[in-house]
Design an enzyme around this catalytic site. Structure first.
Site, PDB file in Angstrom:
ATOM      1  N   HIS A 233       0.924  -1.163   0.040  1.00  0.00           N
ATOM      2  CA  HIS A 233       0.072   0.004   0.158  1.00  0.00           C
ATOM      3  C   HIS A 233       0.916   1.347   0.023  1.00  0.00           C
ATOM      4  O   HIS A 233       0.352   2.272  -0.037  1.00  0.00           O
ATOM      5  CB  HIS A 233      -1.004   0.111   1.129  1.00  0.00           C
ATOM      6  CG  HIS A 233      -0.353   0.520   2.615  1.00  0.00           C
ATOM      7  ND1 HIS A 233       0.566  -0.508   3.197  1.00  0.00           N
ATOM      8  CD2 HIS A 233      -0.234   1.473   3.071  1.00  0.00           C
ATOM      9  CE1 HIS A 233       1.178   0.097   4.207  1.00  0.00           C
ATOM     10  NE2 HIS A 233       0.535   1.503   4.332  1.00  0.00           N
TER      11      HIS A 233
HETATM   12  N1  UDP Z   1      -4.005  -5.101   8.919  1.00  0.00           N
HETATM   13  C1  UDP Z   1      -4.936  -5.304   9.040  1.00  0.00           C
HETATM   14  N2  UDP Z   1      -5.751  -6.015   8.097  1.00  0.00           N
HETATM   15  C2  UDP Z   1      -5.205  -5.800   6.614  1.00  0.00           C
HETATM   16  C3  UDP Z   1      -3.912  -5.329   6.401  1.00  0.00           C
HETATM   17  C4  UDP Z   1      -3.266  -4.924   7.690  1.00  0.00           C
HETATM   18  O1  UDP Z   1      -5.636  -5.337  10.232  1.00  0.00           O
HETATM   19  O2  UDP Z   1      -5.902  -6.164   5.564  1.00  0.00           O
HETATM   20  C5  UDP Z   1      -3.039  -4.525   9.934  1.00  0.00           C
HETATM   21  C6  UDP Z   1      -1.621  -5.215  10.140  1.00  0.00           C
HETATM   22  O3  UDP Z   1      -1.749  -6.477  10.733  1.00  0.00           O
HETATM   23  C7  UDP Z   1      -1.023  -4.177  11.159  1.00  0.00           C
HETATM   24  C8  UDP Z   1      -1.509  -2.680  10.458  1.00  0.00           C
HETATM   25  O4  UDP Z   1      -2.458  -3.180   9.982  1.00  0.00           O
HETATM   26  O5  UDP Z   1      -1.051  -4.255  12.395  1.00  0.00           O
HETATM   27  C9  UDP Z   1      -0.399  -2.112   9.456  1.00  0.00           C
HETATM   28  O6  UDP Z   1      -1.062  -1.056   8.831  1.00  0.00           O
HETATM   29  P1  UDP Z   1      -0.621  -0.601   7.672  1.00  0.00           P
HETATM   30  O7  UDP Z   1       0.053  -1.380   6.738  1.00  0.00           O
HETATM   31  O8  UDP Z   1      -1.757   0.028   6.957  1.00  0.00           O
HETATM   32  O9  UDP Z   1       0.047   0.777   7.895  1.00  0.00           O
HETATM   33  P2  UDP Z   1       1.843   0.745   8.207  1.00  0.00           P
HETATM   34  O10 UDP Z   1       2.033  -0.038   9.398  1.00  0.00           O
HETATM   35  O11 UDP Z   1       2.553   0.427   7.137  1.00  0.00           O
HETATM   36  O12 UDP Z   1       1.905   2.242   8.767  1.00  0.00           O
END
Ligand code: UDP
Length: 370
Positions: free
Chosen positions: A214
């Site tokens: 993403h």
């Molecule tokens: N996550 C979730 N469902 C999904 C994809 C990710 O619950 O379909 C959770 C994942 O397990 C983690 C968090 O979202 O706890 C990560 O968020 P994201 O990847 O959106 O953002 P980043 O961590 O890169 O800032």
């Protein structure tokens, strides 16, 4: 009573708030601190927002701004305007922000203009790539904050290298707290005969790879996304991919071809996601949170980026920077097959980061006059 406004708006912030809001609303903290939650609306769908509040017992927001779905600058500017009004109305003693999104920066900047102290949870992370929107947000937020709650030693070193000396607290990672909490919940559910994922259609058989993509650097640059799809398509395993709405839109708009071993599903709630992570053979991701979760669960992870903020996971052998080229993804996959990493789990605290943050805030807020 001391009043804290927590500003959140994006999926990873809901998950982090699930750890900290629970603690802030329990004794002895709730005797001293009143938490007011503001949801900016950066993520707003049922499966990007509501499901987390429901499943993870996050208190319903006291205010909803419903600012989402526009460009970075417009979104941040609009949040800034509305948050300033809200802070003037609610009169908080401190503002708490998480991570590195537009919500984080707007929450911090609006507070700073009114001289309200800022607590930044997940401070000090750096990719050292200034064009990354998250890097811009986190650097600026750190330099405005009074309390810098750091998850790792590297994050502390990064702050010190930028001349920040005061307000740094090594507390561990609230995502580790919540990961342990819900691992226990899933084990308990399994003992009672309940099986995740809750949606039968998601009951994929092992072995499989779990993938998420993403980051703007991958979704905005179509060539990188095409290469990731080629690289994933070459792996000799089924791939389950809960697709972020932004990525889904790019796939639709460009009519991208998806190889038959890749299964696209809608974004999942935290518990179903954790359940798939626990069963996955390998994780492919450009998410910061998912890289760490792979490490917490001791699952090999190929990061679909050229750099990572979570360097400990790489140093310990559980994470390889696979970039986005099919050859480099394949090389990382082969390297894991030839030499599986040795078990070791450290760096992210003891699972009590939220309590440590609440303790610091409770102690310090006494000295702050509204
Ligand atoms: N996550 C979730 N469902 C999904 C994809 C990710 O619950 O379909 C959770 C994942 O397990 C983690 C968090 O979202 O706890 C990560 O968020 P994201 O990847 O959106 O953002 P980043 O961590 O890169 O800032």
């Amino acid at each position: 009573m001391k009043r804290i406004i927590t500003v959140l708006g994006a999926r990873p912030q809901f998950i982090k708030a699930a750890a900290l809001s629970r603690v802030l609303r329990s004794s002895p903290f709730s005797d001293v601190i009143e938490e007011v939650i503001v949801h900016t609306g950066q993520h707003y769908d049922e499966n990007m927002s509501d499901v987390f509040f429901r499943e993870m017992d996050i208190p319903q927001p006291d205010f909803r701004l419903e600012i989402g779905g526009t460009s970075h600058g417009r979104m941040t500017g609009q949040m800034l305007i509305e948050l300033e009004d809200l802070y003037l109305q609610v009169k908080p003693d401190a503002v708490l922000v998480y991570g590195d999104t537009n919500t984080t920066l707007a929450g911090a900047l609006a507070a700073s203009k009114l001289n309200i102290p800022i607590a930044h949870v997940e401070a000090g992370l750096r990719s050292f790539w200034k064009r990354m929107p998250e890097e811009q947000n986190r650097v600026l937020t750190d330099h405005l904050s009074t309390w810098l709650f750091c998850p790792t030693d590297a994050s502390i070193q990064n702050l010190k290298a930028e001349g920040i000396q005061e307000g740094i607290h090594r507390v561990g990672d609230v995502m580790y707290d919540i990961n342990l909490f819900y691992q226990a919940r899933l084990q308990e559910e399994a003992q009672r005969g309940l099986h995740r994922p809750t949606n039968e259609a998601l009951a994929f058989q092992e072995p499989f790879v779990l993938m998420t993509v993403h980051r703007a650097e991958n979704t905005d640059a179509s060539e990188r996304l095409i290469n990731i799809l080629k690289g994933a398509g070459r792996l000799p395993l089924q791939i389950i991919w809960p697709v972020h709405p932004r990525t889904a839109q790019v796939i639709r708009n460009m009519g991208l071809q998806i190889s038959p071993n890749i299964h696209l599903i809608p974004p999942l709630g935290y518990l179903d996601m954790l359940s798939l992570e626990m069963r996955a053979e390998l994780i492919l991701t450009d998410s910061g949170g998912v890289q760490k979760e792979a490490y917490f669960l001791q699952k090999p992870c190929i990061t679909l980026r050229d750099q990572t903020e979570w360097i400990e996971t790489v140093e310990d052998g559980w994470n390889k920077l696979g970039g986005t080229l099919p050859e480099s993804i394949w090389a990382a996959y082969q390297a894991f097959k030839q030499a599986p990493p040795a078990k070791q789990k450290k760096h992210y605290g003891e699972g009590d980061a939220a309590r440590k943050i609440a303790e610091v805030l409770m102690q310090d807020l006494v000295y702050i006059e509204r």
